[in-house]
Write an enzyme that holds these catalytic residues in place. Sequence first.
Site, PDB file in Angstrom:
ATOM      1  N   LYS A   1      -5.683  68.372  24.668  1.00  0.00           N
ATOM      2  CA  LYS A   1      -6.532  67.177  24.521  1.00  0.00           C
ATOM      3  C   LYS A   1      -5.740  66.061  23.825  1.00  0.00           C
ATOM      4  O   LYS A   1      -5.806  64.898  24.229  1.00  0.00           O
ATOM      5  CB  LYS A   1      -7.803  67.522  23.725  1.00  0.00           C
ATOM      6  CG  LYS A   1      -8.733  68.484  24.449  1.00  0.00           C
ATOM      7  CD  LYS A   1      -9.296  67.865  25.725  1.00  0.00           C
ATOM      8  CE  LYS A   1     -10.132  68.825  26.538  1.00  0.00           C
ATOM      9  NZ  LYS A   1     -10.537  68.311  27.839  1.00  0.00           N
TER      10      LYS A   1
ATOM     11  N   SER B   1     -12.018  65.908  22.299  1.00  0.00           N
ATOM     12  CA  SER B   1     -12.714  66.855  21.424  1.00  0.00           C
ATOM     13  C   SER B   1     -12.421  66.533  19.970  1.00  0.00           C
ATOM     14  O   SER B   1     -11.326  66.044  19.632  1.00  0.00           O
ATOM     15  CB  SER B   1     -12.196  68.257  21.753  1.00  0.00           C
ATOM     16  OG  SER B   1     -12.611  69.181  20.785  1.00  0.00           O
TER      17      SER B   1
ATOM     18  N   TYR C   1      -5.175  74.670  23.256  1.00  0.00           N
ATOM     19  CA  TYR C   1      -6.278  73.888  23.835  1.00  0.00           C
ATOM     20  C   TYR C   1      -6.347  72.503  23.177  1.00  0.00           C
ATOM     21  O   TYR C   1      -6.413  71.466  23.852  1.00  0.00           O
ATOM     22  CB  TYR C   1      -7.622  74.616  23.660  1.00  0.00           C
ATOM     23  CG  TYR C   1      -8.801  73.705  23.912  1.00  0.00           C
ATOM     24  CD1 TYR C   1      -9.078  73.251  25.196  1.00  0.00           C
ATOM     25  CD2 TYR C   1      -9.602  73.255  22.862  1.00  0.00           C
ATOM     26  CE1 TYR C   1     -10.140  72.373  25.432  1.00  0.00           C
ATOM     27  CE2 TYR C   1     -10.661  72.385  23.089  1.00  0.00           C
ATOM     28  CZ  TYR C   1     -10.916  71.943  24.379  1.00  0.00           C
ATOM     29  OH  TYR C   1     -11.951  71.076  24.604  1.00  0.00           O
TER      30      TYR C   1
HETATM   31  P1  NAD Z   1     -17.228  73.836  31.580  1.00  0.00           P
HETATM   32  O1  NAD Z   1     -16.212  74.905  31.679  1.00  0.00           O
HETATM   33  O2  NAD Z   1     -18.657  74.220  31.675  1.00  0.00           O
HETATM   34  O3  NAD Z   1     -16.929  72.689  32.639  1.00  0.00           O
HETATM   35  C1  NAD Z   1     -15.626  72.395  33.074  1.00  0.00           C
HETATM   36  C2  NAD Z   1     -15.653  72.373  34.582  1.00  0.00           C
HETATM   37  O4  NAD Z   1     -14.351  72.042  35.070  1.00  0.00           O
HETATM   38  C3  NAD Z   1     -16.019  73.721  35.208  1.00  0.00           C
HETATM   39  O5  NAD Z   1     -17.033  73.518  36.159  1.00  0.00           O
HETATM   40  C4  NAD Z   1     -14.720  74.206  35.861  1.00  0.00           C
HETATM   41  O6  NAD Z   1     -14.977  74.965  37.019  1.00  0.00           O
HETATM   42  C5  NAD Z   1     -14.031  72.901  36.159  1.00  0.00           C
HETATM   43  N1  NAD Z   1     -12.566  72.940  36.215  1.00  0.00           N
HETATM   44  C6  NAD Z   1     -11.696  73.376  35.269  1.00  0.00           C
HETATM   45  N2  NAD Z   1     -10.435  73.161  35.683  1.00  0.00           N
HETATM   46  C7  NAD Z   1     -10.506  72.568  36.906  1.00  0.00           C
HETATM   47  C8  NAD Z   1      -9.550  72.079  37.829  1.00  0.00           C
HETATM   48  N3  NAD Z   1      -8.239  72.173  37.605  1.00  0.00           N
HETATM   49  N4  NAD Z   1      -9.994  71.525  38.973  1.00  0.00           N
HETATM   50  C9  NAD Z   1     -11.313  71.430  39.247  1.00  0.00           C
HETATM   51  N5  NAD Z   1     -12.262  71.868  38.405  1.00  0.00           N
HETATM   52  C10 NAD Z   1     -11.861  72.432  37.247  1.00  0.00           C
HETATM   53  O7  NAD Z   1     -16.932  73.077  30.195  1.00  0.00           O
HETATM   54  P2  NAD Z   1     -17.810  71.976  29.436  1.00  0.00           P
HETATM   55  O8  NAD Z   1     -18.310  72.586  28.189  1.00  0.00           O
HETATM   56  O9  NAD Z   1     -18.739  71.315  30.367  1.00  0.00           O
HETATM   57  O10 NAD Z   1     -16.636  70.977  29.018  1.00  0.00           O
HETATM   58  C11 NAD Z   1     -16.304  69.851  29.794  1.00  0.00           C
HETATM   59  C12 NAD Z   1     -15.124  69.151  29.160  1.00  0.00           C
HETATM   60  O11 NAD Z   1     -15.460  68.788  27.826  1.00  0.00           O
HETATM   61  C13 NAD Z   1     -13.864  70.007  29.064  1.00  0.00           C
HETATM   62  O12 NAD Z   1     -12.747  69.199  29.334  1.00  0.00           O
HETATM   63  C14 NAD Z   1     -13.859  70.471  27.633  1.00  0.00           C
HETATM   64  O13 NAD Z   1     -12.557  70.718  27.173  1.00  0.00           O
HETATM   65  C15 NAD Z   1     -14.475  69.279  26.931  1.00  0.00           C
HETATM   66  N6  NAD Z   1     -15.125  69.631  25.665  1.00  0.00           N
HETATM   67  C16 NAD Z   1     -16.075  70.596  25.648  1.00  0.00           C
HETATM   68  C17 NAD Z   1     -16.676  70.933  24.438  1.00  0.00           C
HETATM   69  C18 NAD Z   1     -17.692  72.024  24.368  1.00  0.00           C
HETATM   70  O14 NAD Z   1     -17.911  72.542  23.262  1.00  0.00           O
HETATM   71  N7  NAD Z   1     -18.346  72.419  25.453  1.00  0.00           N
HETATM   72  C19 NAD Z   1     -16.313  70.266  23.260  1.00  0.00           C
HETATM   73  C20 NAD Z   1     -15.338  69.269  23.333  1.00  0.00           C
HETATM   74  C21 NAD Z   1     -14.749  68.958  24.543  1.00  0.00           C
HETATM   75  C1  WQD Z   2     -19.579  77.038  15.325  1.00  0.00           C
HETATM   76  C2  WQD Z   2     -19.803  77.728  13.995  1.00  0.00           C
HETATM   77  C3  WQD Z   2     -18.317  79.562  13.618  1.00  0.00           C
HETATM   78  C4  WQD Z   2     -19.818  82.123  16.818  1.00  0.00           C
HETATM   79  C5  WQD Z   2     -15.473  75.048  19.224  1.00  0.00           C
HETATM   80  C6  WQD Z   2     -14.083  74.587  19.538  1.00  0.00           C
HETATM   81  C7  WQD Z   2     -14.023  73.084  19.581  1.00  0.00           C
HETATM   82  C8  WQD Z   2     -15.063  72.513  20.542  1.00  0.00           C
HETATM   83  C9  WQD Z   2     -16.425  73.074  20.243  1.00  0.00           C
HETATM   84  C10 WQD Z   2     -14.056  72.169  22.683  1.00  0.00           C
HETATM   85  C11 WQD Z   2     -18.510  78.090  13.276  1.00  0.00           C
HETATM   86  C12 WQD Z   2     -19.739  80.045  13.716  1.00  0.00           C
HETATM   87  C13 WQD Z   2     -19.637  81.070  15.945  1.00  0.00           C
HETATM   88  C14 WQD Z   2     -20.317  83.352  16.314  1.00  0.00           C
HETATM   89  C15 WQD Z   2     -20.420  82.370  14.118  1.00  0.00           C
HETATM   90  N1  WQD Z   2     -14.786  72.860  21.896  1.00  0.00           N
HETATM   91  N2  WQD Z   2     -19.932  81.195  14.623  1.00  0.00           N
HETATM   92  N3  WQD Z   2     -20.606  83.410  14.979  1.00  0.00           N
HETATM   93  O1  WQD Z   2     -15.516  76.593  16.511  1.00  0.00           O
HETATM   94  O2  WQD Z   2     -16.938  74.644  15.737  1.00  0.00           O
HETATM   95  O3  WQD Z   2     -15.842  74.553  17.943  1.00  0.00           O
HETATM   96  O4  WQD Z   2     -16.369  74.517  20.205  1.00  0.00           O
HETATM   97  O5  WQD Z   2     -13.426  71.185  22.462  1.00  0.00           O
HETATM   98  O6  WQD Z   2     -12.730  72.762  19.976  1.00  0.00           O
HETATM   99  O7  WQD Z   2     -13.215  75.096  18.530  1.00  0.00           O
HETATM  100  O8  WQD Z   2     -17.741  76.063  17.647  1.00  0.00           O
HETATM  101  O9  WQD Z   2     -19.688  77.361  18.389  1.00  0.00           O
HETATM  102  O10 WQD Z   2     -17.470  78.543  18.159  1.00  0.00           O
HETATM  103  O11 WQD Z   2     -18.666  77.807  16.108  1.00  0.00           O
HETATM  104  O12 WQD Z   2     -20.686  82.493  12.912  1.00  0.00           O
HETATM  105  O13 WQD Z   2     -20.468  84.332  17.043  1.00  0.00           O
HETATM  106  O14 WQD Z   2     -20.471  78.983  14.246  1.00  0.00           O
HETATM  107  O15 WQD Z   2     -17.595  80.296  12.672  1.00  0.00           O
HETATM  108  O16 WQD Z   2     -18.745  77.949  11.888  1.00  0.00           O
HETATM  109  P1  WQD Z   2     -16.446  75.513  16.845  1.00  0.00           P
HETATM  110  P2  WQD Z   2     -18.408  77.492  17.673  1.00  0.00           P
END
Ligand code: NAD
Ligand code: WQD
Length: 352
Positions: free
Chosen positions: A166, A138, A162
């Site tokens: 990562k 991330s 969190y």
């Molecule tokens: P998500 O929660 O939709 O998907 C994660 C999946 O992993 C889920 O289906 C959950 O049931 C499964 N899971 C969690 N722990 C598990 C375990 N121990 N064993 C088996 N299954 C398990 O999340 P996502 O948004 O699809 O994110 C996927 C990955 O990408 C995550 O690792 C997340 O940290 C990373 N990521 C997401 C974002 C984002 O904004 N969505 C941003 C950066 C990184």
């Molecule tokens: C985006 C912008 C908020 C909600 C997060 C995690 C990051 C990554 C992606 C996993 C910001 C604003 C949001 C609301 C708002 N995930 N906002 N009102 O914080 O950039 O990133 O998700 O790895 O680790 O921190 O994403 O979608 O929460 O926010 O004004 O109700 O929207 O302040 O500027 P963020 P977000």
Amino acid sequence: MEFFYAKKPKGDVKMTILVTGGAGYIGSHTCLELLDAGYEVVVVDDLRNSDAESLNRVEQLTGKPITFYQFDARDEKKLDEVFTKHNISCVIHFAGLKAVGESVSIPLTYYHNNLVSTMALCAVMNKHNVNNFIFSSSATVYAQDNEMPLKEDGHLGCTNPYGWTKFMCEEILKDIAVAEPVFSVVLLRYFNPIGAHPSGMIGEDPAGIPNNLLPYITQTALGRLERLTVHGDDYDTKDGTGVRDYIHVVDLAKGHLKAVEYARKHQGCEAVNLGTGVGYSVLDILHAFESENDVKVPYVIGPRRPGDIATVYADPQKAKDMLGWEAELGIKDMVRDAWNWQKKNPQGYRKG
Ligand code: NAD
Ligand code: WQD
């Protein structure tokens, strides 16, 4: 003891990819792209934050089957059975807990889940001579003192458990790749994934009240939530609201296919940003959503959200040079597809 000693597979045999967390938001979109590209897909997910309906729909969309195992990815014994049964060539590890605020409340749960699943996979891969690993990292691993755009060699450092999970997984994987040169790892640092598959059949389905901007907007547009609170309008940005690098989830999914191809042909560990390189403010996104979809989203301006910073966006050059990947979809596609998914599935997968 020798670790990761096997030679890489040669030729263009149809590969089987193990996708942990494949039923989740990014995982389901990636499974779809993998199947469309001709890969066999095996999913391990315990469905703690998802629904198997996402996988049914991926099968419907692609006309191809997914082999699905429902269990916790920390379970080495069950992983071993999967690796014994299937000729896995590469692992894409999405399974993880991802809510920043929740990680502050239950840090041990986050560290245990995200680290132990990664280590269990590495141990079982070692046993079965599987060397290619794509990790969901991330942009949150970047320290807050970097200049924008963020480059992969920027300072690392986190502000919440969190993020540290990562960061720590990245360190573990880097160390293994140093110790065992045949190991091939791509650490994909995602920026802000939004949107959904254009079919509207799969998309983001957060449990409870969403924390992230786009699901909050779509649920407000639907009337499930009363109004959006914009978290602060006094940042040093063009309109005072936070700026982020939003990336369409389909572009993000395609980046994983490029990473799989890269891992197959290279060794070592590389971190790569998956972002567009373009920053949009909260109000940019809100107004694009309203005008593209012809809907109103009531909102109020609230205080800053603790932990937020003004501006985050990627330098996407390394992904272009190293993986031959760049984002193709723009803000209009993102907000249109997000709304299409939400309208067609007002309660998400569970009750929709
Ligand atoms: P998500 O929660 O939709 O998907 C994660 C999946 O992993 C889920 O289906 C959950 O049931 C499964 N899971 C969690 N722990 C598990 C375990 N121990 N064993 C088996 N299954 C398990 O999340 P996502 O948004 O699809 O994110 C996927 C990955 O990408 C995550 O690792 C997340 O940290 C990373 N990521 C997401 C974002 C984002 O904004 N969505 C941003 C950066 C990184
Ligand atoms: C985006 C912008 C908020 C909600 C997060 C995690 C990051 C990554 C992606 C996993 C910001 C604003 C949001 C609301 C708002 N995930 N906002 N009102 O914080 O950039 O990133 O998700 O790895 O680790 O921190 O994403 O979608 O929460 O926010 O004004 O109700 O929207 O302040 O500027 P963020 P977000």
